[in-house]
Scaffold this motif. Structure first.
Motif, short mmCIF file in Angstrom:
data_model
loop_
_atom_site.label_atom_id
_atom_site.label_comp_id
_atom_site.label_asym_id
_atom_site.label_seq_id
_atom_site.Cartn_x
_atom_site.Cartn_y
_atom_site.Cartn_z
N GLN A 24 -4.34 -8.30 -1.66
CA GLN A 24 -3.87 -7.19 -0.82
C GLN A 24 -2.79 -6.39 -1.54
OE1 GLN A 24 -2.71 -8.46 3.12
NE2 GLN A 24 -2.00 -6.42 3.72
N LEU A 25 -1.89 -7.11 -2.22
CA LEU A 25 -0.86 -6.41 -2.99
C LEU A 25 -1.48 -5.62 -4.13
CD1 LEU A 25 2.16 -5.86 -3.58
CD2 LEU A 25 2.10 -7.84 -5.10
N LEU A 26 -2.43 -6.21 -4.83
CA LEU A 26 -3.09 -5.50 -5.94
C LEU A 26 -3.79 -4.23 -5.46
CD1 LEU A 26 -4.51 -8.55 -7.92
CD2 LEU A 26 -2.76 -6.95 -8.70
N ALA A 27 -4.36 -4.30 -4.27
CA ALA A 27 -4.99 -3.10 -3.70
C ALA A 27 -3.94 -2.03 -3.43
CB ALA A 27 -5.74 -3.47 -2.42
N MET A 28 -2.76 -2.45 -2.98
CA MET A 28 -1.67 -1.50 -2.73
C MET A 28 -1.16 -0.90 -4.03
SD MET A 28 0.37 -3.70 0.19
CE MET A 28 1.69 -2.52 0.38
N VAL A 29 -1.18 -1.70 -5.10
CA VAL A 29 -0.74 -1.21 -6.41
C VAL A 29 -1.57 -0.03 -6.86
CG1 VAL A 29 -0.73 -1.83 -8.88
CG2 VAL A 29 0.33 -3.36 -7.20
N GLU A 30 -2.83 -0.01 -6.51
CA GLU A 30 -3.73 1.06 -6.95
C GLU A 30 -3.30 2.43 -6.45
OE1 GLU A 30 -7.66 -0.08 -5.82
OE2 GLU A 30 -7.71 -1.81 -7.18
N THR A 31 -2.61 2.47 -5.32
CA THR A 31 -2.17 3.75 -4.77
C THR A 31 -0.64 3.92 -4.84
OG1 THR A 31 -2.05 2.81 -2.53
CG2 THR A 31 -4.13 3.86 -3.19
N ALA A 32 0.02 3.01 -5.51
CA ALA A 32 1.48 3.08 -5.62
C ALA A 32 1.88 3.81 -6.90
CB ALA A 32 2.08 1.68 -5.60
N ASP A 33 3.09 4.31 -6.90
CA ASP A 33 3.67 4.93 -8.10
C ASP A 33 4.63 3.98 -8.80
OD1 ASP A 33 2.78 7.91 -7.86
OD2 ASP A 33 3.53 7.39 -5.86
N VAL A 34 5.31 3.15 -8.01
CA VAL A 34 6.35 2.28 -8.55
C VAL A 34 6.26 0.91 -7.89
CG1 VAL A 34 8.85 1.95 -8.82
CG2 VAL A 34 7.89 4.27 -8.85
N ASP A 83 2.47 -13.45 1.40
CA ASP A 83 2.66 -14.68 0.62
C ASP A 83 1.95 -14.49 -0.71
OD1 ASP A 83 2.83 -17.15 -0.50
OD2 ASP A 83 1.85 -18.23 1.15
N LEU A 84 2.70 -14.20 -1.75
CA LEU A 84 2.11 -13.87 -3.04
C LEU A 84 1.48 -15.07 -3.74
CD1 LEU A 84 4.73 -11.32 -4.40
CD2 LEU A 84 2.62 -10.89 -3.12
N LYS A 85 1.67 -16.27 -3.18
CA LYS A 85 1.00 -17.45 -3.70
C LYS A 85 -0.38 -17.63 -3.08
CE LYS A 85 5.33 -19.89 -4.67
NZ LYS A 85 6.16 -21.09 -4.38
N ASP A 86 -0.67 -16.83 -2.07
CA ASP A 86 -1.95 -16.88 -1.39
C ASP A 86 -2.89 -15.85 -2.02
OD1 ASP A 86 -3.68 -15.50 0.97
OD2 ASP A 86 -3.48 -17.65 1.34
N ALA A 87 -4.10 -16.27 -2.37
CA ALA A 87 -5.04 -15.40 -3.09
C ALA A 87 -5.36 -14.13 -2.31
CB ALA A 87 -6.33 -16.15 -3.40
N ALA A 88 -5.58 -14.25 -1.01
CA ALA A 88 -5.92 -13.07 -0.20
C ALA A 88 -4.75 -12.10 -0.13
CB ALA A 88 -6.34 -13.51 1.20
#
Length: 359
Positions: free
Chosen positions: A83-93, A74-79
Motif C-alpha cells: 500500500q505504501l509502495l502504491a502511494m510512492v508512485e504518486t508522491a513527490d517526496v 504496519d510496514l512489516k506487513d506485506a499488504a
C-alpha cells in the motif's frame, strides 16, 4: 489546499517521528504541500506521549504535526508495505528518520522506491549520516551538538556547557537541512531531472554551521568558551542583569551602535573602548568593561531600561520570557501567534508559518 502557496500540488509521505522530521514536513505543509503522516498501528510517533497530554495526545505532537493527514500502516506487513509502495508512485517526496539500513530491511530502500517512482525525492534524516563509523549509533540533540563542537562553545562564564532549549542539532541539523535538501531536489526534478536521495546527518550540519569557532581555529587560536566575539568576549555583545533580576540583551556589535548605547547609558567616555578600535576580544579590558556595564545595568529595572533604549536604534532589547514573547506587539502585528480558548481544556497557543509568500 491553498493554490497560492508555492508547494500546492506536492505530495509528501512522512515516516518520521519526534522532532526533526516532523518539523521539516510541517514546514512543507505550511508551504502548501499535502503531507500524509504514516505511523505504525501501535504507539505510533513517540511524540504522542511526550509532555503534557490533552485529548490523549501531547501538545508537543500537536505543535509539530499541524496541517498533516494521519494514517496508520504496519510496514512489516506485506499488504501494508505494498500500500505504501502504491502511494510512492504518486508522491513527490518521502521522508524517513529510521536508523540507516532499516528501510532496506523493510523492502523500502531507495533502490526499490526509485524503481516505483523515478521522480521521487527521498530524504533520510539521521544522527550521523547513512555511512561512516557512527552510522548505526543512537543519539539525541545533546550528542550531535557535543560531537560538532557547538556545545563546548555554548558555555557560561564558568566554562560549563549550557543546554539550550532550542534544539540546534534537531532543528538546524535535522529539520532545516532536510527542508533545504528536499526543496533543492524538488527543483532539480521540476527542471526535468531524476529523483534524488537526500542524506541528512544532523551532526554534519551542526559542524558545517559552527562558523565562528572555525574562524578562530583558522586564525591560529581556538575560541575560548564565553570569550569569543559572539559568546561573551566583548562588552558590546552581551547580556546584563537588571535591578529586578531580569536581563537586557546588548547587541551593539558595530561601533555606531556601541556609541549610541553609551549615550543611553550616560557614559560617552566608554565609546572608544570597543573591539573595532583595538579592544582585545576576551581580553582584560573587555572583561573589566563588562563588569562595569553589569554595575550600570543593575541600577534600573528591565522596564526602565527598555523604555530608555526604545528611542535609540542601537540593538539593545529586553530578554523576554516565552509568555511575554507570545503577547508582544512585534509578533501580534505579524500574525505569528494565535490564542485558542477551549471550553474544557483551557488556553493554548499556536505559532504561524514564519515565511511569507506573496503572488
Amino acid at each position: 489546499m491553498n493554490p497560492q502557496l508555492p508547494l500546492n500540488g506536492i505530495r509528501v509521505l512522512d515516516l518520521t517521528r519526534l522532532l526533526p522530521g516532523p518539523v521539516a514536513t510541517m514546514h512543507l505543509a505550511d508551504m502548501g504541500a499535502e503531507v500524509i503522516k504514516i505511523e505504525d498501528p501501535g504507539a505510533g510517533d513517540y511524540a504522542r506521549v511526550m509532555g503534557p497530554v490533552r485529548n490523549e495526545v501531547s501538545q508537543f505532537f500537536v505543535a509539530v504535526n499541524r496541517g498533516k493527514r494521519m494514517m496508520r500502516l504496519d510496514l512489516k506487513d506485506a499488504a501494508h508495505r505494498e500500500q505504501l509502495l502504491a502511494m510512492v508512485e504518486t508522491a513527490d517526496v518521502l521522508v524517513e528518520s529510521f536508523r540507516p539500513g532499516v528501510m532496506d530491511k523493510l523492502g523500502l530502500g531507495w533502490q526499490t522506491l526509485k524503481q516505483r517512482n523515478p521522480k521521487l525525492v527521498m530524504c533520510a534524516i539521521s544522527g550521523y549520516g547513512q555511512d561512516g563509523p557512527f552510522a548505526q549509533l543512537a543519539g539525541h540533540d545533546i550528542n550531535y551538538i557535543g560531537y560538532a563542537g557547538m556545545l563546548d562553545q555554548n558555555a557560561g562564564a564558568d566554562g560549563v556547557p549550557v543546554l539550550p532549549n532550542l534544539q540546534v542539532g534537531d532543528l538546524l541539523g535535522g529539520a532545516q537541512s532536510a527542508l533545504q535538501g528536499i526543496l533543492a531536489a524538488l527543483v532539480a526534478v521540476k527542471m526535468g531531472g531524476a529523483g534524488r536521495f537526500v542524506d541528512v546527518s544532523m551532526t554534519d550540519t551542526v559542524l558545517a554551521h559552527n562558523l565562528m569557532p572555525l574562524v578562530a581555529v583558522n586564525n591560529g587560536a581556538a575560541a575560548q568558551p564565553g570569550r569569543d566575539l559572539l559568546s561573551g568576549g566583548v562588552p558590546c555583545y552581551n547580556v546584563y542583569r537588571t535591578a529586578d533580576g531580569r536581563y537586557m540583551a546588548v547587541g551593539a556589535l558595530e561601533l555606531k551602535f556601541w556609541q549610541g548605547c553609551c549615550d543611553v547609558l550616560g557614559r560617552p567616555d566608554l565609546k572608544t573602548r570597543h573591539w573595532q578600535l583595538g579592544q582585545q576580544v576576551g581580553g582584560e579590558d573587555a572583561m573589566a568593561l563588562k563588569d562595569e556595564l553589569s554595575a550600570i545595568f543593575a541600577t534600573r529595572t528591565l522596564a526602565q531600561w527598555t523604555e530608555a533604549f526604545a528611542p535609540a536604534d542601537c540593538c539593545v532589547s529586553p530578554v523576554l520570557r516565552t509568555e511575554e514573547a507570545l503577547l508582544h506587539p512585534l509578533f501580534a502585528a505579524r500574525g505569528m501567534v494565535a490564542r485558542h480558548r477551549h471550553q474544557t481544556e483551557g488556553e493554548s497557543w499556536a505559532l504561524a508559518q514564519p515565511v511569507r509568500f506573496q503572488p
